[in-house]
Scaffold this active site. Structure first.
Site, mmCIF file in Angstrom:
data_model
loop_
_atom_site.group_PDB
_atom_site.id
_atom_site.type_symbol
_atom_site.label_atom_id
_atom_site.label_comp_id
_atom_site.label_asym_id
_atom_site.label_seq_id
_atom_site.Cartn_x
_atom_site.Cartn_y
_atom_site.Cartn_z
ATOM 1 N N ASP A 65 0.898 -1.155 0.000
ATOM 2 C CA ASP A 65 0.000 0.000 0.000
ATOM 3 C C ASP A 65 0.938 1.205 0.000
ATOM 4 O O ASP A 65 1.713 1.381 0.954
ATOM 5 C CB ASP A 65 -0.869 -0.033 1.265
ATOM 6 N N VAL A 66 0.888 2.025 -1.053
ATOM 7 C CA VAL A 66 1.871 3.117 -1.172
ATOM 8 C C VAL A 66 1.723 4.184 -0.089
ATOM 9 O O VAL A 66 2.599 5.031 0.063
ATOM 10 C CB VAL A 66 1.855 3.782 -2.563
ATOM 11 N N TYR A 158 -13.625 15.201 -13.137
ATOM 12 C CA TYR A 158 -12.326 14.567 -12.854
ATOM 13 C C TYR A 158 -11.710 15.253 -11.624
ATOM 14 O O TYR A 158 -10.928 14.669 -10.877
ATOM 15 C CB TYR A 158 -11.421 14.660 -14.086
ATOM 16 N N LYS A 165 -3.080 14.749 -11.027
ATOM 17 C CA LYS A 165 -2.330 14.389 -12.246
ATOM 18 C C LYS A 165 -1.398 15.536 -12.669
ATOM 19 O O LYS A 165 -0.308 15.287 -13.197
ATOM 20 C CB LYS A 165 -3.283 14.023 -13.390
ATOM 21 N N ILE A 194 -10.046 4.512 -20.699
ATOM 22 C CA ILE A 194 -10.096 3.049 -20.869
ATOM 23 C C ILE A 194 -10.969 2.488 -19.756
ATOM 24 O O ILE A 194 -10.839 2.912 -18.597
ATOM 25 C CB ILE A 194 -8.667 2.448 -20.771
ATOM 26 N N THR A 196 -11.758 0.666 -16.950
ATOM 27 C CA THR A 196 -11.147 -0.102 -15.856
ATOM 28 C C THR A 196 -11.940 0.158 -14.573
ATOM 29 O O THR A 196 -12.816 1.023 -14.554
ATOM 30 C CB THR A 196 -9.693 0.353 -15.602
ATOM 31 N N LEU A 197 -11.535 -0.538 -13.510
ATOM 32 C CA LEU A 197 -12.194 -0.362 -12.202
ATOM 33 C C LEU A 197 -12.112 1.103 -11.747
ATOM 34 O O LEU A 197 -13.113 1.705 -11.354
ATOM 35 C CB LEU A 197 -11.474 -1.269 -11.194
HETATM 36 P P1 NAP Z 1 -7.253 0.099 -11.876
HETATM 37 O O1 NAP Z 1 -7.160 -1.200 -12.561
HETATM 38 O O2 NAP Z 1 -8.377 0.276 -10.901
HETATM 39 O O3 NAP Z 1 -5.842 0.418 -11.174
HETATM 40 C C1 NAP Z 1 -5.674 1.379 -10.143
HETATM 41 C C2 NAP Z 1 -4.731 0.742 -9.164
HETATM 42 O O4 NAP Z 1 -4.315 1.664 -8.139
HETATM 43 C C3 NAP Z 1 -5.372 -0.458 -8.460
HETATM 44 O O5 NAP Z 1 -4.516 -1.584 -8.547
HETATM 45 C C4 NAP Z 1 -5.479 0.054 -7.036
HETATM 46 O O6 NAP Z 1 -5.477 -0.956 -6.058
HETATM 47 C C5 NAP Z 1 -4.217 0.893 -6.957
HETATM 48 N N1 NAP Z 1 -4.165 1.681 -5.728
HETATM 49 C C6 NAP Z 1 -5.042 2.616 -5.282
HETATM 50 N N2 NAP Z 1 -4.647 3.068 -4.070
HETATM 51 C C7 NAP Z 1 -3.493 2.409 -3.757
HETATM 52 C C8 NAP Z 1 -2.610 2.427 -2.651
HETATM 53 N N3 NAP Z 1 -2.802 3.217 -1.588
HETATM 54 N N4 NAP Z 1 -1.515 1.615 -2.673
HETATM 55 C C9 NAP Z 1 -1.291 0.787 -3.711
HETATM 56 N N5 NAP Z 1 -2.106 0.706 -4.785
HETATM 57 C C10 NAP Z 1 -3.201 1.516 -4.804
HETATM 58 O O7 NAP Z 1 -7.415 1.300 -12.933
HETATM 59 P P2 NAP Z 1 -6.497 1.848 -14.120
HETATM 60 O O8 NAP Z 1 -7.413 2.658 -14.952
HETATM 61 O O9 NAP Z 1 -5.730 0.764 -14.740
HETATM 62 O O10 NAP Z 1 -5.530 2.859 -13.362
HETATM 63 C C11 NAP Z 1 -4.116 2.821 -13.434
HETATM 64 C C12 NAP Z 1 -3.577 4.226 -13.638
HETATM 65 O O11 NAP Z 1 -3.954 4.682 -14.943
HETATM 66 C C13 NAP Z 1 -4.094 5.267 -12.663
HETATM 67 O O12 NAP Z 1 -3.048 6.146 -12.311
HETATM 68 C C14 NAP Z 1 -5.119 6.024 -13.509
HETATM 69 O O13 NAP Z 1 -5.330 7.341 -13.051
HETATM 70 C C15 NAP Z 1 -4.403 6.000 -14.832
HETATM 71 N N6 NAP Z 1 -5.233 6.334 -16.002
HETATM 72 C C16 NAP Z 1 -6.374 5.637 -16.243
HETATM 73 C C17 NAP Z 1 -7.126 5.967 -17.346
HETATM 74 C C18 NAP Z 1 -8.416 5.229 -17.644
HETATM 75 O O14 NAP Z 1 -9.235 5.758 -18.406
HETATM 76 N N7 NAP Z 1 -8.624 4.043 -17.109
HETATM 77 C C19 NAP Z 1 -6.733 6.996 -18.213
HETATM 78 C C20 NAP Z 1 -5.560 7.685 -17.941
HETATM 79 C C21 NAP Z 1 -4.807 7.347 -16.818
HETATM 80 P P3 NAP Z 1 -6.901 -1.223 -5.297
HETATM 81 O O15 NAP Z 1 -7.848 -1.724 -6.347
HETATM 82 O O16 NAP Z 1 -6.519 -2.205 -4.249
HETATM 83 O O17 NAP Z 1 -7.354 0.085 -4.718
#
Ligand code: NAP
Length: 258
Positions: A65-66, A158, A165, A194, A196-197
């Site tokens: 956990d960061v 957002y 960001k 994209i 995602t969760l």
């Molecule tokens: P995701 O699968 O839900 O991944 C987010 C991750 O962050 C999860 O594994 C989550 O773990 C982890 N996380 C949250 N709090 C944390 C903590 N305190 N310590 C360690 N891990 C933690 O969604 P994703 O879309 O792939 O997101 C990944 C990155 O891409 C994020 O930075 C997001 O902002 C960025 N991004 C996403 C999109 C999009 O449209 N999806 C677009 C641009 C950028 P838990 O599930 O356990 O909380």
């Protein structure tokens, strides 16, 4: 032919499930020959991450956990013990309270602001502090993080995540400056929306997907695999002259003025 990441060892933070962008990055890096370590946040997600990691032979998994400094320290101690060094890191972590992604940004409370900025922006700096000696031990390396256009411009709802960001992208530049002399490169990939969760927590996310598909030069949404392949490029020596940058993988949406 030698694979792009043959012999390289990388750490991937932020796999929650098979839709995670971090998982697409892992698949691309593994396809190009890298050996990987993964983290999970809490026991709840351990099984998910383990199941996925087990499909890539030789992978390691550790809790992290960061927001817990001791967990970040023991993560890098464990990697030091297992591998003695590291070639690349993918930081794919973000979090904001649901209430801060539903209403107006102006209503953000200090607690929500601190949480979003701590998890989504400061954590990259914390990770770089601990990763730097391991990357240096292998002659340098590459760190990437994931950002979104809402850090450059207003993307309604957002909110505090956009502010996080912006801080993250600025951190990338300062970290690149500080670590460049050690041959450690730090870059961000700005991905288009994209499914995602984490994305499902943003109000109006489905409309964002529709708008990109309709307006972006490539007339389609971003695929996680496209982000994965760009990460592989940034981990590889093909990108050796690039640091401190934000690279857009968004079907070209960010070039538009309307
Ligand atoms: P995701 O699968 O839900 O991944 C987010 C991750 O962050 C999860 O594994 C989550 O773990 C982890 N996380 C949250 N709090 C944390 C903590 N305190 N310590 C360690 N891990 C933690 O969604 P994703 O879309 O792939 O997101 C990944 C990155 O891409 C994020 O930075 C997001 O902002 C960025 N991004 C996403 C999109 C999009 O449209 N999806 C677009 C641009 C950028 P838990 O599930 O356990 O909380």
């Amino acid at each position: 032919m030698t694979k792009l990441l043959e012999g390289k060892k990388g750490l991937i933070l932020g796999v929650a499930n098979k839709r995670s962008i971090a998982w697409a990055i892992a698949q691309s890096a593994a396809h190009h020959g890298a050996q990987l370590a993964f983290t999970y946040q809490g026991e709840r997600l351990m099984e998910n991450v383990k199941e996925l990691a087990d499909t890539l032979p030789g992978s390691l998994i550790f809790p992290c956990d960061v927001m817990q400094e001791d967990q970040v320290t023991s993560l890098f101690d464990n990697i030091q013990k297992s591998w003695g060094g590291l070639d690349f890191v993918a930081h794919c972590i973000a979090f904001a309270k649901a209430e801060d992604l539903e209403s107006d940004y102006v209503k953000t409370k200090k607690d929500g602001f601190d949480t979003a900025l701590g998890v989504s922006a400061y954590s990259l700096t914390a990770v770089c502090q601990k990763a730097a000696p391991l990357l240096e031990a292998r002659g340098g390396g590459s760190v990437i993080t994931l950002t979104y256009l809402g850090g450059d411009r207003v993307s309604p709802r957002y909110n505090v995540m956009g502010v996080a960001k912006a801080a993250l992208q600025s951190s990338v530049r300062y970290l690149a400056y500080d670590l460049g002399a050690k041959n450690i490169r730090v870059n961000a990939i700005s991905a288009g929306p994209i499914n995602t969760l984490a994305a499902r927590g943003i109000s109006g996310f489905t409309d964002m997907l529709k708008m990109v598909k309709e307006k972006a030069p490539l007339k389609r949404n971003t695929e996680a695999a496209e982000v994965g392949d760009t990460a592989t490029f940034l981990f590889s020596s093909l990108s050796r002259g690039i640091t401190g940058q934000t690279i857009y993988v968004d079907s070209g949406y960010s070039i538009l003025a309307v």
